[in-house]
Motif scaffolding. Sequence first.
Motif, mmCIF file in Angstrom:
data_model
loop_
_atom_site.group_PDB
_atom_site.id
_atom_site.type_symbol
_atom_site.label_atom_id
_atom_site.label_comp_id
_atom_site.label_asym_id
_atom_site.label_seq_id
_atom_site.Cartn_x
_atom_site.Cartn_y
_atom_site.Cartn_z
ATOM 1 N N GLY A 34 46.985 -16.529 -39.817
ATOM 2 C CA GLY A 34 45.619 -16.467 -39.334
ATOM 3 C C GLY A 34 44.844 -17.728 -39.626
ATOM 4 N N PRO A 35 43.524 -17.623 -39.859
ATOM 5 C CA PRO A 35 42.688 -18.811 -40.105
ATOM 6 C C PRO A 35 43.181 -19.687 -41.249
ATOM 7 N N PRO A 36 43.653 -19.128 -42.377
ATOM 8 C CA PRO A 36 44.130 -20.022 -43.455
ATOM 9 C C PRO A 36 45.289 -20.903 -43.007
ATOM 10 N N ARG A 37 46.229 -20.347 -42.241
ATOM 11 C CA ARG A 37 47.355 -21.165 -41.791
ATOM 12 C C ARG A 37 46.905 -22.211 -40.781
ATOM 13 N N ARG A 38 46.011 -21.826 -39.861
ATOM 14 C CA ARG A 38 45.531 -22.810 -38.883
ATOM 15 C C ARG A 38 44.799 -23.947 -39.584
ATOM 16 N N VAL A 67 39.519 -33.977 -31.240
ATOM 17 C CA VAL A 67 38.605 -33.311 -30.308
ATOM 18 C C VAL A 67 39.240 -31.986 -29.868
ATOM 19 N N GLY A 68 38.462 -31.183 -29.124
ATOM 20 C CA GLY A 68 38.961 -29.913 -28.615
ATOM 21 C C GLY A 68 39.329 -28.957 -29.727
ATOM 22 N N GLY A 69 40.426 -28.204 -29.520
ATOM 23 C CA GLY A 69 40.838 -27.217 -30.516
ATOM 24 C C GLY A 69 41.201 -27.840 -31.842
ATOM 25 N N SER A 76 47.277 -23.933 -33.552
ATOM 26 C CA SER A 76 48.355 -22.957 -33.486
ATOM 27 C C SER A 76 49.685 -23.680 -33.615
ATOM 28 N N PRO A 77 50.787 -22.973 -33.879
ATOM 29 C CA PRO A 77 52.075 -23.651 -34.112
ATOM 30 C C PRO A 77 52.475 -24.624 -33.017
ATOM 31 N N ARG A 78 52.136 -24.332 -31.761
ATOM 32 C CA ARG A 78 52.538 -25.217 -30.668
ATOM 33 C C ARG A 78 51.341 -25.832 -29.948
ATOM 34 N N SER A 79 50.217 -25.935 -30.617
ATOM 35 C CA SER A 79 49.031 -26.513 -29.989
ATOM 36 C C SER A 79 49.208 -27.998 -29.711
ATOM 37 N N ASP A 80 48.520 -28.460 -28.656
ATOM 38 C CA ASP A 80 48.431 -29.898 -28.409
ATOM 39 C C ASP A 80 47.608 -30.553 -29.512
ATOM 40 N N LEU A 81 47.887 -31.829 -29.752
ATOM 41 C CA LEU A 81 47.008 -32.645 -30.589
ATOM 42 C C LEU A 81 46.099 -33.427 -29.653
ATOM 43 N N ARG A 229 38.980 -14.931 -33.559
ATOM 44 C CA ARG A 229 40.049 -15.012 -34.564
ATOM 45 C C ARG A 229 41.249 -14.155 -34.151
ATOM 46 N N ARG A 230 40.998 -12.965 -33.607
ATOM 47 C CA ARG A 230 42.099 -12.082 -33.224
ATOM 48 C C ARG A 230 42.929 -12.701 -32.101
ATOM 49 N N LEU A 231 42.252 -13.277 -31.113
ATOM 50 C CA LEU A 231 42.985 -13.912 -30.016
ATOM 51 C C LEU A 231 43.805 -15.107 -30.519
ATOM 52 N N LEU A 232 43.250 -15.875 -31.445
ATOM 53 C CA LEU A 232 43.995 -17.000 -32.007
ATOM 54 C C LEU A 232 45.197 -16.513 -32.823
ATOM 55 N N ASP A 233 45.020 -15.418 -33.561
ATOM 56 C CA ASP A 233 46.134 -14.861 -34.329
ATOM 57 C C ASP A 233 47.272 -14.444 -33.408
ATOM 58 N N VAL A 234 46.924 -13.812 -32.281
ATOM 59 C CA VAL A 234 47.948 -13.375 -31.339
ATOM 60 C C VAL A 234 48.644 -14.589 -30.731
ATOM 61 N N ARG A 235 47.874 -15.624 -30.416
ATOM 62 C CA ARG A 235 48.498 -16.828 -29.861
ATOM 63 C C ARG A 235 49.430 -17.477 -30.883
ATOM 64 N N ASP A 236 49.041 -17.503 -32.148
ATOM 65 C CA ASP A 236 49.931 -18.036 -33.187
ATOM 66 C C ASP A 236 51.256 -17.276 -33.202
ATOM 67 N N ALA A 237 51.153 -15.950 -33.201
ATOM 68 C CA ALA A 237 52.362 -15.126 -33.246
ATOM 69 C C ALA A 237 53.205 -15.325 -31.987
ATOM 70 N N LEU A 238 52.544 -15.506 -30.855
ATOM 71 C CA LEU A 238 53.259 -15.749 -29.599
ATOM 72 C C LEU A 238 54.027 -17.066 -29.664
ATOM 73 N N HIS A 239 53.401 -18.102 -30.198
ATOM 74 C CA HIS A 239 54.075 -19.394 -30.334
ATOM 75 C C HIS A 239 55.288 -19.286 -31.259
ATOM 76 N N LEU A 240 55.132 -18.550 -32.362
ATOM 77 C CA LEU A 240 56.232 -18.416 -33.312
ATOM 78 C C LEU A 240 57.359 -17.561 -32.736
ATOM 79 N N ALA A 241 56.990 -16.519 -31.981
ATOM 80 C CA ALA A 241 58.006 -15.616 -31.434
ATOM 81 C C ALA A 241 58.809 -16.273 -30.326
ATOM 82 N N THR A 242 58.162 -17.106 -29.531
ATOM 83 C CA THR A 242 58.840 -17.708 -28.373
ATOM 84 C C THR A 242 59.335 -19.114 -28.641
#
Length: 841
Positions: A34-38, A67-69, A76-81, A229-242
Amino acid sequence: MTSVNDVRTEEADDKPSGYAAARLRLLQGEARSGPPRRSALAELTDDWLTELFGAGTPGAGVSLVAVGGYGRGELSPRSDLDLLLLHDGSADPAAVAALADRIWYPVWDLGLALDHSVRTPAEARKTAGDDLKVQLGLLDARHLVGDLGLTAGLRTAVLADWRNQAPKRLPELRELCEERAERQGELQYLLEPDLKEARGGLRDATALRAVAASWLADAPREGLADARRRLLDVRDALHLATGRATDRLALQEQDQVAAELGLLDADTLLRQVYEAARTVSYASDVTWREVGRVLKSRSVRPRLRAMLGGRSAPVERSPLAEGVVEMDGEVVLARAAKPERDPVLPLRAAAAAAQAGLPLSLHAVRRMAAAARPLSTPWPAEAREQLVTLLGAGRPTVEVWEALEAEGLITRLLPDWERVRCRPQRNAVHTWTVDRHLVETAVRASELTRRVGRPDLLLVAALLHDIGKGWPGDHSVAGEIIARDVAARIGFDRAEVAVLATLVRHHLLLIETATRRDLEDPATVRAVADAVGSQGTLELLHALTEADALATGPAAWSSWRGSLVTDLVKRVSAVLAGDDPSDPDAPDAEPTAEQERLAVEAFRTGGPVLALRAQTDAVPSPEDTSEAAEPEPQGVELLIAVPDQPGVLPAVAGVLAMHRLAVRTAELRSLSLPEEWGQGARPRKEESGRQEGRSVLLLNWRVSAEYGSLPQAARLRADLVRALDGSLDIAARLAERDAAYPRRRGVVAPPPRVTVASAGSRLATVIEVRAQDAPGLLHRIGRAFEVSDVRVRSAHVSTLGANAVDAFYVTGPEGAPLPSEEAISVARSLEGALQTSHSGA
């Protein structure tokens, strides 16, 4: 300045690998999520980029900016820089380019996505002025390393530009959000939502931050941070799962993502996503409405003030109901309203808003949620009347209902609503979640209230008909119990409660019977009449059936289905009026002129006769239910007459599958020919030499081409003749086709199910088939019946989305219903045959 050209040292070369290892440890660790990992991932990346920037780089005139996210620290695990290399223009361009290479290449070497740019502050501001997306990214600019003053100056200038240009840029931003919603749909209803781009997703949450930064308006903040936060948590898990940089929550990945988040199942995951999206969507609605009001007041009120000699223009307040007024395009509470003393006020305000087609003020809803007392049990008559008025207001009901729900007023009024709130429906036929479907059904029912004597019962039944979907077991059975309780609490009398319970219990009865049963069978009609009980209830059930189907989605209703339901209602109405259903031994209904012509020709020639006829159904769109809606093409109607003989059903179905014709609906019945019909015809002979019975099978199919154009009727007839005489091996041809065109990988469909309908008919045994629709399915069913030595007296086939829902009236060789044990055996054999083909597909 030449130091930025220095070749990276061996020590520097080792740093990316150190970052990669630390990044991997962070993402694989279970202690933080969640937020601590991000935040930790952003901090780790900050440190790495700072080292890449290099201690030897001059501090003045150059800085690295996230800038941006990434600027928001939401990695998130697979976010752009998203990076901006900012310089004041005084440095050697070659040196700046070398510095950029020093940073960009290690990022690429690690396989990380990079959105990068190199600009001066003036260039950055100009680009932001030309590109709204660039400006939105710069609003979250965060200094990483280098000249802090340079970064701070850019941030100050960009925010000043944004606030100065807000009257122009905010409408542009709103238009972008609306265009994106049109493309991606609403996150809170999608089975495979895009967490970022769909309406109510992360893009909209970011847009709300931008609106707040303009100082022109602000979003409702309660619950918004948690939703994001919930949507970001789900996206984190999605990146890790896929292991991919994806924002689409595909069906086949939802269980794995749910497990990653420690949730019970995929439905729990979707419900949390929907709840978060609903919060963001509601905040967006309120915020954009406020932006529009502020911009309008800025353009109108100065002119009014000038006309009034410098005095402020008075704000108009128009009464709508007791304690409720309209002000500035919204419904607000009157100054004298006292929600703490008026428990009916929330329903009265909601009904007034829906009737006026206006939104409920956020302040008004929150005040009522905080102060209004609970309604007594049973409700006072006014409360029940206001609920019915709200439900009968049509399309405006949706927005008002969502406003009440956002502040918890709906579950306070109807506690059973909590179980269906944001509940997903894993069926492609359904457009909405359960709760929205119920409201949508009430909206559709409001258009049919002139057809019934008790519109209040129709509207409440529409709201409650699927209320049992939050409970285990048959939702109609569970819903009947809940509906009785809710109806009594609302204040309906005993007789009205009984009618509502019947409507909820049997809300699927008409559509299922009309599309899956033989309406010529008197047992079918009498069973419906016994279940419904009265003409008034039948009238209500007819309207509820149509409203429910229209609210489900485009695939659930058509003029064809409507005509079948209407036909059934007429027959049941006659029985309820005292008429007996047709005698079981009476001849079948009179054929149409075209059916008679085809039957006579088939009998005379001794072979199949075909007729193709184009068909259209006026399928109302969700926004247009008028009879003048533009018809949509629904394929063609294929009429076939064949002298009665074994193997007709699998032969016809197989030929259609060979020609890539998808069967949407199908009906089959046997027609006995009077003597005068076949005068001059040569009777066909059986092998024994005696004359065969004077009967013809009539098949009415609605088909459409999977792709390309429709085949010619002559080709269909030629192949059908060969299939009937055994010279065409349909099974082999279909097997060749399946081998050449294997199915796409995707979600594994549930296995087929075959059951025997109890008391379905006195003339035949009713066998029901539920299976995944596929080319050749009906051919395999027909072959299985032939192997079991049963005859299909009539068939009622329909396709709902990817699901085949079929009913077959079968008899033994002598024309009698099958004994119970034999019927069960036939059903098991058919299910086994379909399971074999299902597992091999």
